[in-house]
Design an enzyme around this catalytic site. Sequence first.
Site, PDB file in Angstrom:
ATOM      1  N   ASP A   1      59.557  58.800  15.899  1.00 35.04           N
ATOM      2  CA  ASP A   1      59.100  57.453  15.546  1.00 35.04           C
ATOM      3  C   ASP A   1      58.760  57.299  14.062  1.00 35.04           C
ATOM      4  OD1 ASP A   1      59.366  56.864  18.220  1.00 35.04           O
ATOM      5  OD2 ASP A   1      57.265  57.301  18.670  1.00 35.04           O
TER       6      ASP A   1
ATOM      7  N   GLY B   1      60.695  56.087  11.852  1.00 36.15           N
ATOM      8  CA  GLY B   1      61.352  54.894  11.298  1.00 36.15           C
ATOM      9  C   GLY B   1      62.829  55.158  11.017  1.00 36.15           C
ATOM     10  N   LYS B   2      63.405  56.095  11.799  1.00 34.76           N
ATOM     11  CA  LYS B   2      64.804  56.491  11.583  1.00 34.76           C
ATOM     12  C   LYS B   2      65.746  55.309  11.748  1.00 34.76           C
ATOM     13  CE  LYS B   2      64.220  59.523  14.856  1.00 34.76           C
ATOM     14  NZ  LYS B   2      62.745  59.507  15.054  1.00 34.76           N
ATOM     15  N   GLY B   3      65.504  54.528  12.817  1.00 37.70           N
ATOM     16  CA  GLY B   3      66.382  53.386  13.095  1.00 37.70           C
ATOM     17  C   GLY B   3      66.435  52.423  11.921  1.00 37.70           C
ATOM     18  N   LYS B   4      65.267  52.101  11.404  1.00 37.61           N
ATOM     19  CA  LYS B   4      65.205  51.160  10.279  1.00 37.61           C
ATOM     20  C   LYS B   4      66.049  51.659   9.102  1.00 37.61           C
ATOM     21  CE  LYS B   4      62.694  49.548   6.421  1.00 37.61           C
ATOM     22  NZ  LYS B   4      61.588  48.996   5.676  1.00 37.61           N
TER      23      LYS B   4
ATOM     24  N   ALA C   1      64.754  58.254  23.080  1.00 41.04           N
ATOM     25  CA  ALA C   1      64.633  57.675  21.736  1.00 41.04           C
ATOM     26  C   ALA C   1      64.438  56.167  21.826  1.00 41.04           C
ATOM     27  CB  ALA C   1      65.904  57.971  20.942  1.00 41.04           C
TER      28      ALA C   1
ATOM     29  N   HIS D   1      64.694  53.378  18.729  1.00 43.41           N
ATOM     30  CA  HIS D   1      64.861  53.152  17.293  1.00 43.41           C
ATOM     31  C   HIS D   1      64.807  51.649  17.001  1.00 43.41           C
ATOM     32  CE1 HIS D   1      66.973  57.312  16.752  1.00 43.41           C
ATOM     33  NE2 HIS D   1      65.784  57.390  17.304  1.00 43.41           N
TER      34      HIS D   1
ATOM     35  N   ARG E   1      75.372  75.012  33.246  1.00 45.31           N
ATOM     36  CA  ARG E   1      76.773  74.745  33.595  1.00 45.31           C
ATOM     37  C   ARG E   1      76.948  74.007  34.926  1.00 45.31           C
ATOM     38  NH1 ARG E   1      77.958  80.895  32.276  1.00 45.31           N
ATOM     39  NH2 ARG E   1      76.017  80.919  33.450  1.00 45.31           N
TER      40      ARG E   1
ATOM     41  N   GLN F   1      64.225  61.750  17.979  1.00 45.65           N
ATOM     42  CA  GLN F   1      62.988  62.547  18.039  1.00 45.65           C
ATOM     43  C   GLN F   1      62.650  63.051  16.628  1.00 45.65           C
ATOM     44  OE1 GLN F   1      65.465  63.400  20.854  1.00 45.65           O
ATOM     45  NE2 GLN F   1      64.527  61.497  21.463  1.00 45.65           N
TER      46      GLN F   1
ATOM     47  N   GLY G   1      55.852  52.111  25.311  1.00 45.14           N
ATOM     48  CA  GLY G   1      54.698  51.248  25.050  1.00 45.14           C
ATOM     49  C   GLY G   1      53.372  51.991  24.982  1.00 45.14           C
TER      50      GLY G   1
ATOM     51  N   ASP H   1      52.713  50.940   3.616  1.00 51.76           N
ATOM     52  CA  ASP H   1      51.862  49.734   3.711  1.00 51.76           C
ATOM     53  C   ASP H   1      50.697  49.909   4.682  1.00 51.76           C
ATOM     54  OD1 ASP H   1      54.267  49.733   5.474  1.00 51.76           O
ATOM     55  OD2 ASP H   1      53.213  48.072   6.428  1.00 51.76           O
TER      56      ASP H   1
ATOM     57  N   GLY I   1      57.250  48.169   4.974  1.00 46.81           N
ATOM     58  CA  GLY I   1      57.166  47.169   6.035  1.00 46.81           C
ATOM     59  C   GLY I   1      58.330  47.363   6.990  1.00 46.81           C
TER      60      GLY I   1
HETATM   61  P1  GDP Z   1      62.288  55.740  15.094  1.00 49.50           P
HETATM   62  O1  GDP Z   1      62.221  56.191  16.505  1.00 49.50           O
HETATM   63  O2  GDP Z   1      62.164  56.866  14.124  1.00 49.50           O
HETATM   64  O3  GDP Z   1      63.486  54.880  14.804  1.00 49.50           O
HETATM   65  O4  GDP Z   1      60.988  54.817  14.857  1.00 49.50           O
HETATM   66  P2  GDP Z   1      60.411  53.707  15.890  1.00 49.50           P
HETATM   67  O5  GDP Z   1      61.268  52.508  15.837  1.00 49.50           O
HETATM   68  O6  GDP Z   1      60.143  54.304  17.210  1.00 49.50           O
HETATM   69  O7  GDP Z   1      58.982  53.456  15.248  1.00 49.50           O
HETATM   70  C1  GDP Z   1      58.814  53.009  13.954  1.00 49.50           C
HETATM   71  C2  GDP Z   1      58.003  51.711  14.011  1.00 49.50           C
HETATM   72  O8  GDP Z   1      57.506  51.410  12.731  1.00 49.50           O
HETATM   73  C3  GDP Z   1      58.819  50.505  14.421  1.00 49.50           C
HETATM   74  O9  GDP Z   1      58.005  49.605  15.104  1.00 49.50           O
HETATM   75  C4  GDP Z   1      59.271  49.929  13.080  1.00 49.50           C
HETATM   76  O10 GDP Z   1      59.542  48.536  13.134  1.00 49.50           O
HETATM   77  C5  GDP Z   1      58.051  50.185  12.242  1.00 49.50           C
HETATM   78  N1  GDP Z   1      58.302  50.438  10.806  1.00 49.50           N
HETATM   79  C6  GDP Z   1      59.334  51.077  10.214  1.00 49.50           C
HETATM   80  N2  GDP Z   1      59.119  51.171   8.896  1.00 49.50           N
HETATM   81  C7  GDP Z   1      57.953  50.598   8.638  1.00 49.50           C
HETATM   82  C8  GDP Z   1      57.166  50.409   7.464  1.00 49.50           C
HETATM   83  O11 GDP Z   1      57.526  50.825   6.370  1.00 49.50           O
HETATM   84  N3  GDP Z   1      55.975  49.751   7.606  1.00 49.50           N
HETATM   85  C9  GDP Z   1      55.524  49.299   8.797  1.00 49.50           C
HETATM   86  N4  GDP Z   1      54.354  48.689   8.846  1.00 49.50           N
HETATM   87  N5  GDP Z   1      56.223  49.459   9.930  1.00 49.50           N
HETATM   88  C10 GDP Z   1      57.409  50.111   9.850  1.00 49.50           C
HETATM   89  P1  IMO Z   2      62.509  58.721  18.680  1.00 52.00           P
HETATM   90  O1  IMO Z   2      63.983  59.036  18.520  1.00 52.00           O
HETATM   91  C1  IMO Z   2      58.554  60.078  19.842  1.00 52.00           C
HETATM   92  C2  IMO Z   2      58.294  62.936  23.137  1.00 52.00           C
HETATM   93  C3  IMO Z   2      57.678  62.455  24.431  1.00 52.00           C
HETATM   94  C4  IMO Z   2      57.092  63.748  24.949  1.00 52.00           C
HETATM   95  C5  IMO Z   2      58.136  64.774  24.534  1.00 52.00           C
HETATM   96  C6  IMO Z   2      59.147  65.110  25.609  1.00 52.00           C
HETATM   97  O2  IMO Z   2      62.237  57.317  19.027  1.00 52.00           O
HETATM   98  O3  IMO Z   2      61.749  59.222  17.507  1.00 52.00           O
HETATM   99  P2  IMO Z   2      61.149  63.840  26.792  1.00 52.00           P
HETATM  100  O4  IMO Z   2      61.278  62.432  27.275  1.00 52.00           O
HETATM  101  O5  IMO Z   2      62.109  64.196  25.716  1.00 52.00           O
HETATM  102  O6  IMO Z   2      61.138  64.822  27.905  1.00 52.00           O
HETATM  103  O7  IMO Z   2      59.674  63.906  26.139  1.00 52.00           O
HETATM  104  O8  IMO Z   2      58.817  64.222  23.422  1.00 52.00           O
HETATM  105  N1  IMO Z   2      59.430  62.106  22.652  1.00 52.00           N
HETATM  106  C7  IMO Z   2      59.345  61.280  21.612  1.00 52.00           C
HETATM  107  N2  IMO Z   2      58.296  60.942  20.841  1.00 52.00           N
HETATM  108  N3  IMO Z   2      59.769  59.586  19.571  1.00 52.00           N
HETATM  109  C8  IMO Z   2      60.843  59.937  20.317  1.00 52.00           C
HETATM  110  O9  IMO Z   2      62.099  59.571  19.987  1.00 52.00           O
HETATM  111  C9  IMO Z   2      60.648  60.797  21.414  1.00 52.00           C
HETATM  112  N4  IMO Z   2      61.456  61.307  22.360  1.00 52.00           N
HETATM  113  C10 IMO Z   2      60.696  62.116  23.104  1.00 52.00           C
HETATM  114  O10 IMO Z   2      56.691  61.495  24.194  1.00 52.00           O
HETATM  115  O11 IMO Z   2      55.897  64.045  24.255  1.00 52.00           O
HETATM  116 MG    MG Z   3      61.102  55.795  18.245  1.00 49.87          MG
END
Ligand code: GDP
Ligand code: IMO
Ligand code: MG
Length: 430
Positions: free
Chosen positions: A13, A15-18, A39, A41, A143, A230, A308, A339, A420
Amino acid sequence: MKVDVLLGLQWGDEGKGKIVDVLTKKYDVIARFQGGPNAGHTIEFDNKKFVLHTIPSGIFNEGTVNVVGNGVIIDPYIFKEELEVLLESGLNVKRNLYISKKAHVILPSHRLLDAVYERAKGDQKIGSTLKGIGPTYTDKISRNGIRVGDLTLPGFKQKYEEAKKRHFLLASVYQVDIKSITIEGQSFEAYEKAWFESLETLLSLNLVNSEYFLNKQLDQGKKILAEGAQGTLLDIDFGSYPYVTSSNTITAGVSNGLGIAPSKIGKVFGIFKAYCTRVGSGPFPTELFDETGEKLRKVGREFGATTGRPRRCGWLDMVALKYAIMINGVTDLMMMKADVLNEFEEIEVAVKYKVDGKITDEMPYDMTGVDIEPVYEKIKGWNRSLDEVKSFEEMPEELKQYVRYIEENTGVPVTLVSIGPDRSQTLIKE
Ligand code: GDP
Ligand code: IMO
Ligand code: MG
C-alpha cells in the site's frame, strides 16, 4: 532494451498503483509479475477513483499494453468484477490486456481453505485478505495447481473436482465449522456457481505465452515496466515470516513471474511512504499506539483498499528501508504521501534497533520472538501545506532536508515525491 521495475519497499500500500499510472506514458507495456487480488492499487484522476486488484495499473493509458504475467494468480470472479467496472467507465480494456496461460487460477475451495487456515490459527492468524493466496500458491508449488491455459482443456472439469475434493478433505482436518464460511458474502455453492459463470469473461481475453510475448516486445525495442504487488517486507523469503504473503514480491520475482532474464532488468524504482503502515498481523517495530499513530491513520486515510481494514501506522523505519533497498537493488527511491506529514512540527525516523538490549542496524532473524526497540532521530517538520508546490525546487526547505536525509542514509537518490492521491500531485526530479 531492459525491463524497469516498480515495487513496494514496506508492507504494501505504498502507492504503487498511483505511480505506475503516472509513469505509464513513458512505457509501451506494463506487466504484473506476482501476487493476486490480495493487492489493491488505487488510481485517482479527473475526480475519479479506481482500485485495481489483478489488472495492471497501465490500463488507463489508451496505447499501453497490459500483461498479467505467469507469476500472478487470478480469481476469475474478482477479475470479472474488476473488468466490468473498467468497461462501464468506457475503457476499451480487452484490446490492451493480455493474460499469461501459465498464471494459476484461484478456485473457490482455495478461498475456503484460506479461511479455514486463518480460523484454525486463532491468535496467530496472518491477517490474510482471504483471497485464497496461500492455498493457490501452495498448489502451484506442490504441482497440483490449475493454470489459465488448463481452463480450455478437456480434462479441466475433472481436475477441478479432484482439487475441490482434496481441499474439502484438508479443511475437514481442522476444528472449524466449514458451513459457516462465506465467500464474497455467499455460500460456497452459490459462489462456486458464480465463479464458473465468470470463466467465460476470463477466457474471452487474449491468452498468451507471456514470456515469449514480453521478450519479443523487448527485442522490438519496446519499453516495459514491471509492477509489483504487496511489498518487500511481505516477501515469502525476506519478509517477516510467517506474517507474509506467498510470493516473491522483490525484483527477483520479475524473472520468475514474467520470464525476464536477470540480465534484462534495468532500473528498480523502490516506492515507500514517508512513514510506515501495515495491515494484518505481524511485527512492526515503529508502530505507534498513541495519538500520533491515530493522526497518521486519519490524515493518511489509512484504510485498506482491498479489505477496508484500518492500517497500523508508525514512523519511517530506516533499518527496514535499507534492507529492502539491498534485497531489491533499488536505483531510484520514490517517496509517497509526504503531505500526510504536513502538520507535524517534528518527524521521527528509526535509524537503528535495540534488540534485546543490543544496538543493531540489521533486521533480526526472528522479529516476533525478540524485543525490538527502535532508536529514533528527530527531524524538523515543514509544518505547512504542500498544495501549491509544483516542483522539487518549490518544496519547503525542511522537506528537502528530509529527502536529503533519506538519500544520505540509503545512498540512493529520491527521484519522485508524491504530495496527494491524484495523478497530478506528483513531483518528479528533472
Ligand atoms: P498500492 O497498493 O501500493 O497501490 O497503494 P494503495 O492504493 O493500496 O494505497 C495507497 C493509498 O494512498 C491510496 O488510497 C492512494 O489514493 C493514496 N495515495 C497515494 N499517494 C498519495 C499521496 O502522495 N498522498 C496522499 N495523501 N495519498 C496518497
Ligand atoms: P498491495 O499490492 C498490504 C497482507 C495481508 C496479510 C498478509 C498476507 O495493495 O500493496 P494474503 O492475502 O497475501 O494471504 O495476506 O499480507 N497483504 C497486503 N498488505 N497491501 C497488499 O497489497 C497486501 N497483500 C497482502 O494484509 O497481512
Ligand atoms: Mg494496496
